[in-house]
Enzyme design. Structure first.
Site, mmCIF file in Angstrom:
data_model
loop_
_atom_site.group_PDB
_atom_site.id
_atom_site.type_symbol
_atom_site.label_atom_id
_atom_site.label_comp_id
_atom_site.label_asym_id
_atom_site.label_seq_id
_atom_site.Cartn_x
_atom_site.Cartn_y
_atom_site.Cartn_z
ATOM 1 C CD GLU A 161 -3.511 -0.636 1.943
ATOM 2 O OE1 GLU A 161 -3.007 0.183 3.027
ATOM 3 O OE2 GLU A 161 -4.162 -1.417 1.913
ATOM 4 C CB CYS A 171 12.332 16.329 4.421
ATOM 5 S SG CYS A 171 12.740 15.080 3.152
ATOM 6 C CD GLU A 317 -4.086 -5.426 2.701
ATOM 7 O OE1 GLU A 317 -4.809 -4.546 3.302
ATOM 8 O OE2 GLU A 317 -2.826 -5.313 2.807
ATOM 9 C CD GLU A 365 -3.157 -3.386 11.141
ATOM 10 O OE1 GLU A 365 -2.424 -4.536 10.752
ATOM 11 O OE2 GLU A 365 -3.658 -2.743 10.435
ATOM 12 C CE LYS A 366 -4.893 -4.632 21.927
ATOM 13 N NZ LYS A 366 -4.114 -3.537 21.229
HETATM 14 C C1 GAL Z 1 -3.984 -2.375 5.009
HETATM 15 C C2 GAL Z 1 -2.685 -2.633 5.299
HETATM 16 C C3 GAL Z 1 -2.681 -3.944 6.223
HETATM 17 C C4 GAL Z 1 -3.553 -3.738 7.119
HETATM 18 C C5 GAL Z 1 -5.060 -3.389 6.882
HETATM 19 C C6 GAL Z 1 -5.982 -3.444 7.767
HETATM 20 O O1 GAL Z 1 -4.141 -0.653 4.723
HETATM 21 O O2 GAL Z 1 -2.189 -2.982 4.014
HETATM 22 O O3 GAL Z 1 -1.383 -4.107 6.405
HETATM 23 O O4 GAL Z 1 -3.288 -2.762 8.221
HETATM 24 O O5 GAL Z 1 -4.985 -2.272 5.918
HETATM 25 O O6 GAL Z 1 -7.244 -3.140 7.262
#
Ligand code: GAL
Length: 679
Positions: A161, A171, A317, A365-366
């Site tokens: 991403e 910078c 994802e 992210e748990k």
């Molecule tokens: C995306 C990312 C993942 C994870 C996911 C959670 O943006 O690529 O690593 O964080 O979101 O929704």
């Protein structure tokens, strides 16, 4: 050194999934090694055929500068190969390890007001940082050398991403890189001065050395400078990706590469980047609290498919259930995860992957769902995941098939960047909202639609929809004009064709490059106040409301289809239609309600003779077609809550319903999916 001998390494023998790839991000470093055996066993149980591994593994494989430890990752790769799971191997460069920013704090990005972003999250690197790229490519080289012949290696997942958290950096190193980029683009400072209109506000530069990124300024920074900075920033990220790709191509020339786009994301030009990928992949997180989430998803999926001219793409994802990053994060209700996963396939995906395989125990992210939740396998999420994995595995023939469309919607990142700059007639214009306002009626009418950049060959389409193409290059305007002249149908919305590539107004009456084809001229922009609405009177006498924007349209050949019914422009055209050459060009000078937009789009489609994939579809049912060597498939997806009855043109069989006989009618439950074929 090569991977362990535990797995026979037959060079170039890969584990390419035979059908639709299914799986997710696999982050074994978060777990003790005892868990890994269970991971692969459960992957087999769930029909997982591909994982993307190593995304955040940099600090684990290079714990100290130059000290690489791949032994543990060898075991991960071997386990996966042993279980027949293909790996989309990440280059591990998405989050630099702590030692890198401690030794080289200059890699840390800076905001427009000069604040440094510190490590502790992820993606804390300046895209122009040479040190970051050197370390990243050194790691990629080691990785590629090590796993080049590993049987689990199926493809490369470069970075992750790009631009998600750090799309731009202001910078000093970015400033120097920006100046180099500008001198390549313009050659000499005089050309830059011309392009940036620097005669205005005493901004004339004498040398490139004086130029800066658009840092925090007392008032509006130069718009052309801002536009170029958006282009440059996109390009700086792309150069990070390409630097890694170059290493991969050298060492593993036959292993395909991809990088995952963040939906349709303002800072990363999907069309520009896709040309450098062997397969396009995208991340999209449907929001279960958003009634229209499937329409936004539809748009993103159509962009991703179209980015590589219709080739199958990957949903890299999605969440199996809830995410953790919106304000309220609810799970996906039963059946929705299946429905939305099939939606990706229905719109051309050959891979459905999730973030992530096993739900994290700690870290940020748990509370993000995963294929294997905290509660283990006796959970609704795991059961739904497993059922879907098996379902995909039962229909491998779908993979590789493609779809066609007679309609295209034009999207251009340059125009998006320029449209949303400050110091405009209205800052309320939002490219995505307008694009979706045009996309929604096509989606709801069941019309297959590609989403294409303005320089794409349009000759295969009957209808081209152009939402707010504010920045328009002359050759692209000529292409649109020629499209209509030859018999195409064009629908353009307000504030299009206004500026050139340098954000300079096209003179000769707005929208100068489109005046001929649209048969009109715009004399004044008349944006509406917040919450203000206007009446629009349609040809049949009905009245609808409009908001956001209006314009004083002076017809020059175009006929009025609807007029403003109130406000300062009452009686003047709000929607026009122009017969031009063998085609027709329509123009919408305001933002119509979704209902009025639907009625207009239906009329335009009728004129263009563009029809739905299936006629008589009930509300909320999406239909798409994919066809090819594997067969001809009609996908039906019920996005509604209630059952829907669909009459088919001929008896068809649902390949997902084992043993079902061909039928003329089908009842889809709420969230139901059918994949129909005549064979
Ligand atoms: C995306 C990312 C993942 C994870 C996911 C959670 O943006 O690529 O690593 O964080 O979101 O929704």
């Amino acid at each position: 050194m090569r991977p362990s001998d535990a797995v026979a390494t037959d060079a170039r023998r890969r584990l390419r999934p035979a059908g639709i790839a299914f799986g997710g991000d696999y982050n074994p470093e978060q777990w003790p090694e005892e868990v890994w055996a269970e991971d692969v066993a459960l992957m087999k149980e769930a029909g997982v055929s591909m994982v993307t591994a190593g995304i955040f593994s940099w600090a684990e494989v290079e714990p100290r500068p130059g000290a690489f430890d791949f032994a543990w990752f060898d075991r991960v790769m071997d386990n996966l190969a042993g279980a027949g799971v293909a790996v989309c191997l990440a280059t591990m460069t998405a989050s630099p390890p702590p030692w890198l920013s401690r030794l080289h704090p200059e890699i840390l990005p800076e905001t427009a007001d000069g604040r440094r972003m510190w490590p502790g999250g992820r993606q804390h690197y300046c895209p122009s940082s040479r040190v970051y790229r050197e370390h990243a490519t050194r790691l990629v080289e080691r990785l590629a050398d090590r796993y080049a012949d590993h049987p689990a290696l199926e493809m490369w997942h470069i970075g992750n991403e790009y631009g998600c958290h750090t799309p731009m950096c202001w910078c000093d190193e970015s400033a120097a890189d920006f100046r180099r980029w500008l001198s390549e683009r313009y050659g000499d400072i005089g050309t830059l001065n011309e392009a940036w209109s620097t005669a205005f506000w005493a901004q004339r530069y004498d040398t490139f050395g004086e130029v800066l990124p658009p840092r925090l300024a007392p008032t509006f920074p130069n718009p052309a400078q801002q536009l170029d900075f958006a282009r440059f920033s996109d390009d700086a990220l792309l150069r990070c990706c390409l630097a890694e790709k170059e290493v991969l191509r050298r060492i593993t020339p036959d292993v395909p590469v991809t990088t995952n786009f963040i939906g349709v994301y303002k800072h990363v030009d999907t069309f520009g980047w896709a040309a450098h990928q062997d397969v396009a992949s995208v991340d999209f997180y449907q929001d279960p609290y958003d009634q229209d989430t499937h329409i936004s998803a539809g748009f993103v999926f159509d962009v991703t498919r179209s980015a590589r001219e219709g080739r199958p793409w990957m949903l890299m994802e999605q969440a199996p259930g809830a995410v953790n990053w919106r304000e309220r994060n609810g799970p996906k209700p039963p059946g929705r995860m299946r429905l939305w996963s099939w939606q990706a396939v229905a719109q051309g995906a050959d891979a459905v992957l999730y973030f992530q395989w096993r739900q994290s125990r700690g870290g940020a992210e748990k509370y993000h769902s995963a294929m294997v939740p905290h509660g283990g396998t006796d959970t609704r999420v795991f059961r739904e995941v497993r059922a879907l994995g098996r379902e995909f595995a039962s229909v491998p023939q779908i993979a590789g098939t493609r779809s066609t469309a007679e309609a295209a919607l034009v999207l251009d990142w340059n125009s998006w960047w320029a449209l949303e700059l400050d110091s405009h007639p209205s800052t309320a214009l939002d490219q995505m909202k307008i694009a979706l306002a045009h996309y929604r009626p096509l989606f709801e009418a069941g019309i297959a639609c590609d989403v294409v950049p303005p320089d794409r060959d349009l000759s295969g389409y009957r209808l081209v929809v152009v939402p707010n193409l504010y920045l328009l290059k002359e050759p692209d305007a000529e292409r649109l004009t020629a499209f209509v002249r030859r018999g195409g149908h064009l629908l353009v919305s307000f504030f299009s064709g206004i500026v050139d590539d340098c954000d300079r107004v096209h003179l000769g009456g707005y929208p100068a490059p489109l005046r001929e084809v649209l048969g009109l001229r715009i004399e004044e922009f008349w944006p509406l106040a917040e919450k203000e609405t206007l009446d629009v009177r349609h040809a049949d006498g009905t009245i609808s409301r409009a908001d956001l924007w209006s314009e004083a349209v002076v017809p020059e050949g175009a006929g009025t289809v609807a007029e403003f019914g109130s406000g300062p422009l009452a009686g003047q055209p709000a929607v026009t239609r122009h017969s031009f050459g063998s085609g027709t060009a329509w123009y919408v000078a305001t933002r119509l309600t979704p209902e009025a937009m639907r009625a207009l789009t239906d009329e335009v489609c009728r004129t263009a003779d563009v029809g739905p994939v299936l006629t008589g579809l009930p509300e909320h049912v999406q239909a798409t077609v994919r066809a090819g060597d594997g067969g001809h498939f009609v996908f039906l997806l019920n996005h509604g809550q209630e059952p829907a009855e669909i009459t088919l043109p001929e008896p068809m069989t649902d390949v997902l319903a084992q043993g079902a006989a061909p039928a003329h009618r089908i009842t889809l439950p709420g969230a139901g999916v059918a994949v129909l074929t005549t064979r």
